[in-house]
Write an enzyme that holds these catalytic residues in place. Structure first.
Site, PDB file in Angstrom:
ATOM      1  N   CYS A  45      34.992  42.208  37.950  1.00 19.19           N
ATOM      2  CA  CYS A  45      36.437  41.664  37.970  1.00 19.19           C
ATOM      3  C   CYS A  45      36.263  40.481  38.954  1.00 19.19           C
ATOM      4  CB  CYS A  45      36.998  42.894  39.065  1.00 19.19           C
ATOM      5  SG  CYS A  45      37.098  44.414  37.958  1.00 19.19           S
ATOM      6  N   HIS A  71      42.985  40.691  42.839  1.00 16.48           N
ATOM      7  CA  HIS A  71      42.739  41.402  41.664  1.00 16.48           C
ATOM      8  C   HIS A  71      43.628  42.438  41.357  1.00 16.48           C
ATOM      9  CE1 HIS A  71      40.525  43.415  38.775  1.00 16.48           C
ATOM     10  NE2 HIS A  71      40.018  44.331  39.527  1.00 16.48           N
ATOM     11  N   ASN A  82      44.575  47.168  35.279  1.00 12.35           N
ATOM     12  CA  ASN A  82      43.520  46.480  35.705  1.00 12.35           C
ATOM     13  C   ASN A  82      42.630  45.976  34.520  1.00 12.35           C
ATOM     14  OD1 ASN A  82      41.080  45.792  36.406  1.00 12.35           O
ATOM     15  ND2 ASN A  82      40.459  47.364  37.950  1.00 12.35           N
TER      16      ASN A  82
END
Ligand code: UT7
Length: 321
Positions: free
Chosen positions: A110, A245, A275
């Site tokens: 990520c 994030h 996500n």
């Protein structure tokens, strides 16, 4: 001399899947998912290829920057896994935009886009590139186990891109890892039919210890924010926009709490996109850039954590009006 962001783009799959849609086939609910994560919906690939989304986002970013594909000196793509292992997604984008520049994929889970920004900075500072295209694309729906309610509800698919040009803009960067091969893990595809292979293939899906990731994330994001601000000679309060994030609203709130940041400075799209791994901060950047949120001189702080375990933060001064 480093880089500034000259253009952005993004592309999301057409299909939107709500929490209620998931509750049709999983033992879950909109209430559980929303209160634990902040997610309401996510985009999911159906007829589209990840390649096509990546190319579309790259073309939009190039048009936004007024840069031709042939002017790009380096293409970096942050992804866990593209449609093909080789050619890399970066090479596929390069072919589509008419570039012969070096191109390669970066897997830092990520945090991939932040790693790409730091690689771009190194190329530019070394005089090896003046224009860098960073793309990120993730097909999370093809990596999760759709019977595991603890993971599949968290993720979404998408692509985003940014064009960087040599100049002042990047103020500081901070990358780190806390190596751990258990907390978030996804095995690779085993060889098809090696007569020599004696290892048992692992199940091909993301495994995650949510509670452990949560603890790591809150500490890592807080630490990276402090470090990158110190490097830039700024305090967290002097940052105009936080682009964290988008893994979980509770993680974002907990990691920023001690700095007493106004909520309006913390940008979110997790409710609509879930996500999207590395792609989350790219889509977030493009969305708010297109809304006209950023003004010349604003300081943007990107911060992320992910599998590896990786983490990082980058501060950029916005140069566009
Ligand atoms: O990009 C990095 C990716 N990773 C992450 O960001 C993960 C970080 N971690 C988290 O976001 C949170 O830990 C989760 C959202 C994954 C889980 O939240 P939690 O508050 O830590 O819940 P939990 O894991 O402690 O589970 C609580 C309960 C469990 O049931 P029991 O054992 O208490 O009966 C789970 O089985 O919730 C259950 N549960 C669910 N219930 C309904 C787990 N997933 C679901 C679900 N729907 N989707």
């Amino acid at each position: 001399m480093s880089f500034f962001i000259a253009g952005t783009g993004s592309a999301l799959p057409e299909k939107v899947v709500s929490n209620d849609d998931l509750a049709q086939f999983l033992d879950t609910s909109d209430e559980w998912i929303y209160t634990r994560t902040g997610i309401r919906r996510r985009h999911v690939l159906t007829h589209e290829r990840l390649n096509d989304l990546a190319i579309a986002s790259a073309q939009t970013a190039l048009a936004d920057a007024g840069v031709a594909g042939a002017e790009v000196d380096l293409i970096l793509c942050a992804t866990l896994r593209g449609d093909t292992v080789t050619p890399s997604l970066a090479c596929i984008v390069g072919e589509a935009i008419g570039s012969t520049a070096p191109a390669f994929d970066v897997n830092a889970a990520c945090v991939g886009v932040l790693y790409c920004m730091e690689i771009a900075d190194a190329f530019i500072v070394a005089g090896k590139a003046k224009t860098v295209l960073i793309v990120s694309a993730e097909a999370m729906s093809k990596l999760v186990d759709w019977t595991d309610r603890a993971t599949c509800v968290l993720f979404g698919d998408g692509a985003g891109a940014m064009v960087l040009r040599a100049g002042s803009g990047r103020l500081a960067g901070e990358l780190s890892t806390a190596p751990d091969s258990h907390v978030i893990r996804m095995p690779n595809i085993e060889g098809i039919n090696s007569p020599y292979n004696q290892t048992q293939p692992e199940k091909l899906a993301i495994y995650m210890d949510g509670g452990e990731v949560y603890k790591f994330a809150v500490n890592a994001m807080g630490h990276n924010i402090e470090q990158v601000c110190a490097r830039a000679g700024l305090t967290p309060a002097q940052i105009d926009w936080y682009l964290p994030h988008q893994a979980n609203v509770r993680i974002i709130d907990a990691s920023l709490r001690k700095y007493k940041i106004e909520k309006s400075k913390v940008l979110l799209n997790i409710a609509e996109c879930g996500n999207m791994s590395a792609t989350s901060v790219m889509v977030l950047l493009d969305e708010y850039a297109k809304k006209g949120t950023f003004h010349k001189g604003d300081k943007l702080l990107f911060v992320a954590f992910g599998g590896g375990l990786t983490s990082g933060a980058v501060i950029i001064e916005w140069k566009k009006d």
